[in-house]
Design a protein around this motif. Sequence first.
Motif, short mmCIF file in Angstrom:
data_model
loop_
_atom_site.label_atom_id
_atom_site.label_comp_id
_atom_site.label_asym_id
_atom_site.label_seq_id
_atom_site.Cartn_x
_atom_site.Cartn_y
_atom_site.Cartn_z
N PHE A 447 38.96 25.82 -51.32
CA PHE A 447 38.92 24.42 -50.90
C PHE A 447 39.38 24.24 -49.45
CE2 PHE A 447 42.80 25.31 -53.34
CZ PHE A 447 43.78 25.08 -52.38
N SER A 448 39.21 25.25 -48.61
CA SER A 448 39.69 25.17 -47.23
C SER A 448 39.11 23.97 -46.49
CB SER A 448 39.33 26.46 -46.48
OG SER A 448 39.89 27.58 -47.12
N LEU A 449 37.84 23.67 -46.74
CA LEU A 449 37.20 22.57 -46.03
C LEU A 449 37.77 21.22 -46.44
CD1 LEU A 449 35.00 22.25 -43.92
CD2 LEU A 449 33.33 21.95 -45.76
N GLN A 450 38.50 21.16 -47.54
CA GLN A 450 39.12 19.91 -47.98
C GLN A 450 40.51 19.72 -47.39
OE1 GLN A 450 37.31 21.23 -52.11
NE2 GLN A 450 38.62 19.47 -52.42
N ILE A 451 41.00 20.69 -46.62
CA ILE A 451 42.26 20.54 -45.90
C ILE A 451 41.96 19.83 -44.58
CG2 ILE A 451 44.22 21.74 -44.90
CD1 ILE A 451 43.99 21.93 -47.97
N PRO A 452 42.55 18.67 -44.32
CA PRO A 452 42.17 17.88 -43.14
C PRO A 452 42.20 18.64 -41.82
CG PRO A 452 43.59 16.60 -44.59
CD PRO A 452 43.55 17.98 -45.15
N GLY A 453 43.23 19.46 -41.61
CA GLY A 453 43.33 20.18 -40.35
C GLY A 453 42.17 21.13 -40.13
N VAL A 454 41.79 21.87 -41.16
CA VAL A 454 40.67 22.81 -41.06
C VAL A 454 39.36 22.05 -40.89
CG1 VAL A 454 39.38 24.62 -42.25
CG2 VAL A 454 41.87 24.57 -42.38
N ALA A 455 39.18 20.96 -41.64
CA ALA A 455 37.95 20.17 -41.52
C ALA A 455 37.81 19.61 -40.11
CB ALA A 455 37.97 19.03 -42.55
N LEU A 456 38.92 19.14 -39.52
CA LEU A 456 38.87 18.61 -38.16
C LEU A 456 38.54 19.70 -37.16
CD1 LEU A 456 40.03 15.85 -39.12
CD2 LEU A 456 41.45 15.89 -37.08
N TYR A 457 39.15 20.86 -37.31
CA TYR A 457 38.88 21.97 -36.38
C TYR A 457 37.42 22.38 -36.47
CZ TYR A 457 39.61 26.34 -33.83
OH TYR A 457 39.53 27.36 -32.91
N PHE A 458 36.89 22.49 -37.67
CA PHE A 458 35.50 22.87 -37.88
C PHE A 458 34.56 21.85 -37.24
CE2 PHE A 458 31.79 23.04 -40.95
CZ PHE A 458 31.23 24.17 -40.40
N ALA A 459 34.80 20.57 -37.50
CA ALA A 459 33.95 19.53 -36.93
C ALA A 459 34.08 19.47 -35.42
CB ALA A 459 34.32 18.17 -37.55
N ALA A 460 35.30 19.67 -34.91
CA ALA A 460 35.53 19.59 -33.47
C ALA A 460 34.83 20.70 -32.72
CB ALA A 460 37.03 19.63 -33.18
N LEU A 461 34.75 21.91 -33.29
CA LEU A 461 34.08 22.99 -32.59
C LEU A 461 32.55 22.90 -32.74
CD1 LEU A 461 32.98 25.59 -34.57
CD2 LEU A 461 35.42 25.71 -35.00
N LEU A 462 32.07 22.31 -33.85
CA LEU A 462 30.63 22.17 -34.03
C LEU A 462 30.03 21.18 -33.04
CD1 LEU A 462 29.97 22.16 -37.88
CD2 LEU A 462 29.68 24.02 -36.25
N ALA A 463 30.77 20.15 -32.65
CA ALA A 463 30.22 19.12 -31.78
C ALA A 463 29.78 19.67 -30.42
CB ALA A 463 31.23 17.98 -31.62
N PRO A 464 30.64 20.33 -29.64
CA PRO A 464 30.17 20.88 -28.36
C PRO A 464 29.12 21.96 -28.54
CG PRO A 464 32.43 21.61 -28.81
CD PRO A 464 32.09 20.56 -29.82
#
Length: 483
Positions: A447-464
Amino acid sequence: MAEHTIAVIGRSSAARDWLVYGYIAVTIAALLPLGSVGTAPFMLVAIAVCVLALAAAGLLGAPSRAKPLFRLSLMLLAVLCGWVLLQSLDLSWAGLAHPAWKDAEPVTGPVGGAISLAPGDTLESLLRLAIPFLIFLTGLILSTSDERAAMMVRWLALAGGLIAIFALVQFLFFPGTLLVMEKRYYLNSLTAVFVNRNTAATFLGLVALLLTGLVTLSLQQGALRALRDWILNGASRQSAKLLRDLLLQVTLLLATLAALILTTSRAGVASTFAALFFLLPVLAANWQDQASPMRQGRRSGPLRKAVRMVIATVLILVVAYALTGRAQLRAEMQGLEDGRFCIMPGLLDAIAGNWWTGTGFGTFLQAFPPYRPAECGLVGIWDRAHNSYLEALLGLGVIALPAIVSALVILLSSFVKGLRHRQKARLYPAVAIAAVILVSLHALLDFSLQIPGVALYFAALLAPLASISIARSEKPAKSRRRQ
């Protein structure tokens, strides 16, 4: 008038820079307090993300480089938020309330009813769903050029590498400590700034992919040639910078891989090397020596590309086998004797009984106990499904399927487009696809993607990475060919 215009542009550029700094700071800050799983740290992060998103939208507006992706992501967010909000409302008048509300009436009296078993928890989970989308949309807005987007990727990678070094020091010299607290779980595994080793593995895997991309970029820009020149003739200012960058990136990459292995997360390590199994051959096939003017613009022949891909594939297989001894040993000892596999039949029964409207987003803790198989025993509190897709199906209902597929199609189509059309910047969409592979695979078992910090890091790197992938040059292709 001209001076006033220049001053306004200067202030706008400075404000944009500060927004980028805030973007990186918020993303990293979300990781540090155990991944922001607690209500208080998550609310602080959520407020910061909302302020950042409003400031970016107010200053820059919708992104011109990634407008279709921005609109599609915003539409998907609106649909999901609308459905989750609907789940929390009293819909007993429409016959859509969960049957559990009717069953409780003999004890509680008439109380109406919602689709969600716990409307308050569903409303709280709405924010946890929206914040990663907001940071992704903000990243698209702030990625106003390839240079700025690449800088954002670089900072996220370097910050992640520094966290990996901190995790190594903490695990090796202070094994009983988690940040400034006593470590109570996974005492024999590295968990970095998180409670769970699997969460740490997902994060460290993403950092390893980013750093692999940066090391490749440094090599393409002539870092090895700069090393040779430094040995023979002394270092120039440019070669010294290339060597410093390469040394830093390689050091952080090795530290991140070491930390990843020490997590002993079977699924996390396997998912990371599966992503590297894709990434390294692609990078090898598309290698471009940007430092040599004689080789710029030349395309490698099919045979040379094939040889590079085979070498990269063999290399990653050898490295994976050599480095994953602890995870392999744990997998051999435990095999499939894991609680997450024991509860799977009950989880599937729960989904089958609520497949249409779901039980409410974020209500797994309330929805699963009646379906928990008796043979799995009473030890352990199952507050998550250890499978993000199945938990989404249970909570959201049938709408989860098109939502997940749409998100993957939107992202992967953007990155595949980058692989096809971006030549010198092809490294970035390759890293992005590898990141999606890692997270998508690991979400099957954790459930790593359900941890807010990991989800934010993943989304933040995908954007650029997405902005670079789908950006178009200002000059049309015909004009470039004439030049």
